[in-house]
Design an enzyme around this catalytic site. Structure first.
Site, PDB file in Angstrom:
ATOM      1  N   ARG A   8      24.800  28.477  14.021  1.00 19.08           N
ATOM      2  CA  ARG A   8      24.372  29.129  12.788  1.00 19.08           C
ATOM      3  C   ARG A   8      25.489  29.105  11.742  1.00 19.08           C
ATOM      4  O   ARG A   8      25.247  29.014  10.547  1.00 19.08           O
ATOM      5  CB  ARG A   8      23.951  30.580  13.075  1.00 19.08           C
ATOM      6  CG  ARG A   8      22.629  30.701  13.792  1.00 19.08           C
ATOM      7  CD  ARG A   8      22.353  32.131  14.222  1.00 19.08           C
ATOM      8  NE  ARG A   8      23.104  32.505  15.417  1.00 19.08           N
ATOM      9  CZ  ARG A   8      23.062  33.707  15.991  1.00 19.08           C
ATOM     10  NH1 ARG A   8      22.323  34.647  15.454  1.00 19.08           N
ATOM     11  NH2 ARG A   8      23.762  33.960  17.075  1.00 19.08           N
ATOM     12  N   CYS A  49      29.604  32.473  14.600  1.00 17.82           N
ATOM     13  CA  CYS A  49      28.362  33.103  15.064  1.00 17.82           C
ATOM     14  C   CYS A  49      28.484  33.327  16.554  1.00 17.82           C
ATOM     15  O   CYS A  49      29.322  34.082  17.006  1.00 17.82           O
ATOM     16  CB  CYS A  49      27.146  32.272  14.673  1.00 17.82           C
ATOM     17  SG  CYS A  49      27.185  30.576  15.274  1.00 17.82           S
TER      18      CYS A  49
END
Lengths: 298, 144
Positions: free
Chosen positions: A252, A247
């Protein structure tokens, strides 16, 4: 002694249902010996305004990252951190946090680098717990200090460095950022601060699957049939694939690493935590822009 | 640079620097609790509010110039205590200063509070964004 797993039917179809617990399961077992609840949030003060009774706080940034080098803390610092929180090596840990467990999954991933064997996520995280009116407190947990052993971090299995990603090119890559970051329209997540990558776009051939697709409206993970259609049918992953997820700084993508490894059962998934803030600033690495995965240059 | 810091900013800075890092976080929490609700006249006018995109949590600010000086109003959700704390610090730091005094606040005031380690420099960027936007609002109005 590990704590029994949550046998909720909702988890039964996942590859590793023992990695999830429901809010009801956790509330029944609060205070059980050998079970430690850990909160990890985006907001560094959220724990202080209320947390699950007995839960300890671990902050992804100030606790888990080395204060000087761009790396995670070492074995000695991890042992000190967990000892200070009253966690033993054989404790069952249930992690939860804000933003659909975005940061809790990151902490879980770092705990896994240190080989802590029994770490689970609270399905639905902090928001679901609160929405269901379950108990919260501002009382300090008061766990006595423990003597967590010094275990060296093992990055080999689930962490990818930039060089690993270069060698991996041609095999499946999942970009879990927003579509705008993937296409190169934006350099940062919508409404998130600039974190300094010099170029925008994505790693060539990476498929775009924003991390939040794995999460239902109530913050719980989607059922396995939905996840299959997102990651297998949609992103083309097949059994046996080696996968790298990335990410912006690896948070994430820890969430997606959890989904691919424990819910769908892919056995060879690595999180590239250098992610776009490294790749997008590195010299002489290939980049693709636009909404298509793009091709590798020969 | 520090000698030009208006008194109330210097007081807030000294309050933070006088305590250890754990306590600084608690102090930030206390500030977050002190953030007043948005006055009704602005709550009814969301068009006047500016989103601070440097912050991870949704926060909106409005800088008011009144006869008794400048006031910063802000609104942010309860579940964003760090952001609320930043806004509350700035609201108290700015309150009642003249436009020129606010414009002269050093851009690195957020970095003077010793919060870098306790909060992380990344999160502290949010307060930089708030201060810059507040000053930009004032500068834009002063030039009209």
């Amino acid at each position: 002694m590990p704590i029994e797993t949550d046998n909720s039917p909702a988890f039964a179809d996942f590859a590793h249902p023992e990695r999830l617990v429901s809010t009801a399961w956790l509330e029944e077992r609060l205070g059980t010996d050998g079970l430690v609840v850990v909160e990890s949030d985006e907001d560094v003060l959220l724990y202080e305004i209320g947390h699950i009774p007995g839960a300890v706080k671990i902050d992804w940034h100030t606790d888990l990252n080395d204060p000087v080098e761009r790396d995670y803390i070492d074995g000695a610092a991890f042992a000190e951190l967990l000892s200070s929180r009253g966690i033993s090596r054989d404790d069952t840990i249930v992690l939860y946090g804000d933003k659909s467990n975005w940061w809790a999954a990151y902490t879980l991933w770092v705990f896994t680098l240190f080989g802590h064997s029994d770490v689970r996520l609270l399905d639905g995280g902090r928001d679901k717990w609160i929405a269901e009116g379950r108990p919260m407190t501002t009382d300090a947990p008061g766990r006595p200090r423990t003597d967590y052993p010094v275990v060296e971090r093992d990055d080999s299995g689930i962490r990818a460095y930039k060089e690993d990603v270069l060698a991996h090119l041609g095999k499946p890559l999942i970009d879990v950022r927003s579509p705008e970051e993937y296409s190169g329209e934006r350099n940062t997540a919508p409404a998130y601060p600039e974190e300094g990558a010099l170029r925008s776009g994505h790693i060539p051939t990476a498929r775009s699957v924003p991390w939040s697709k794995a999460v239902a409206d109530d913050g719980t993970f989607r059922p396995v049939t939905d996840l299959d259609s997102i990651y297998r049918d949609g992103a083309g992953l097949r059994d046996g694939d080696e996968v790298v997820a990335y990410c912006r700084i690896g948070e994430r993508s820890s969430h997606t690493w959890f989904v691919l490894s424990y819910l769908l059962g892919f056995e060879n998934v690595r999180n590239y935590d250098g992610s776009w803030t490294e790749w997008g600033s590195a010299v002489r690495v290939p980049i693709a822009i636009g909404t298509e995965p793009g091709e590798l240059r020969r | 640079m520090t000698e030009t810091l208006p008194n109330q900013l210097a007081e807030i800075r000294d309050e933070f620097l006088a305590v250890d890092e754990r306590t600084r976080l608690q102090l930030l929490l206390e500030f977050s609790r002190e953030l007043p609700a948005l006055p009704q006249r602005y709550a009814d006018h969301p068009d006047l509010l500016e989103r601070v995109v440097e912050c991870q949590s949704p926060i909106f600010i409005f800088v008011e110039v009144a006869d008794d000086g400048v006031h910063l109003h802000a609104t942010a959700p309860e579940e964003a205590p760090t952001t609320r704390g930043f806004a509350s610090i700035l609201a108290q730091a700015i309150d009642g200063l003249s436009v020129d005094e606010v414009l002269a606040i050093p851009a690195d005031f957020p970095q003077m509070l010793g919060l870098g380690k306790a909060v992380s420099p990344l999160r502290l960027n949010g307060m930089n964004g708030m201060l810059q936007r507040a000053k930009r609002q004032l500068a834009a109005r002063a030039s009209v």
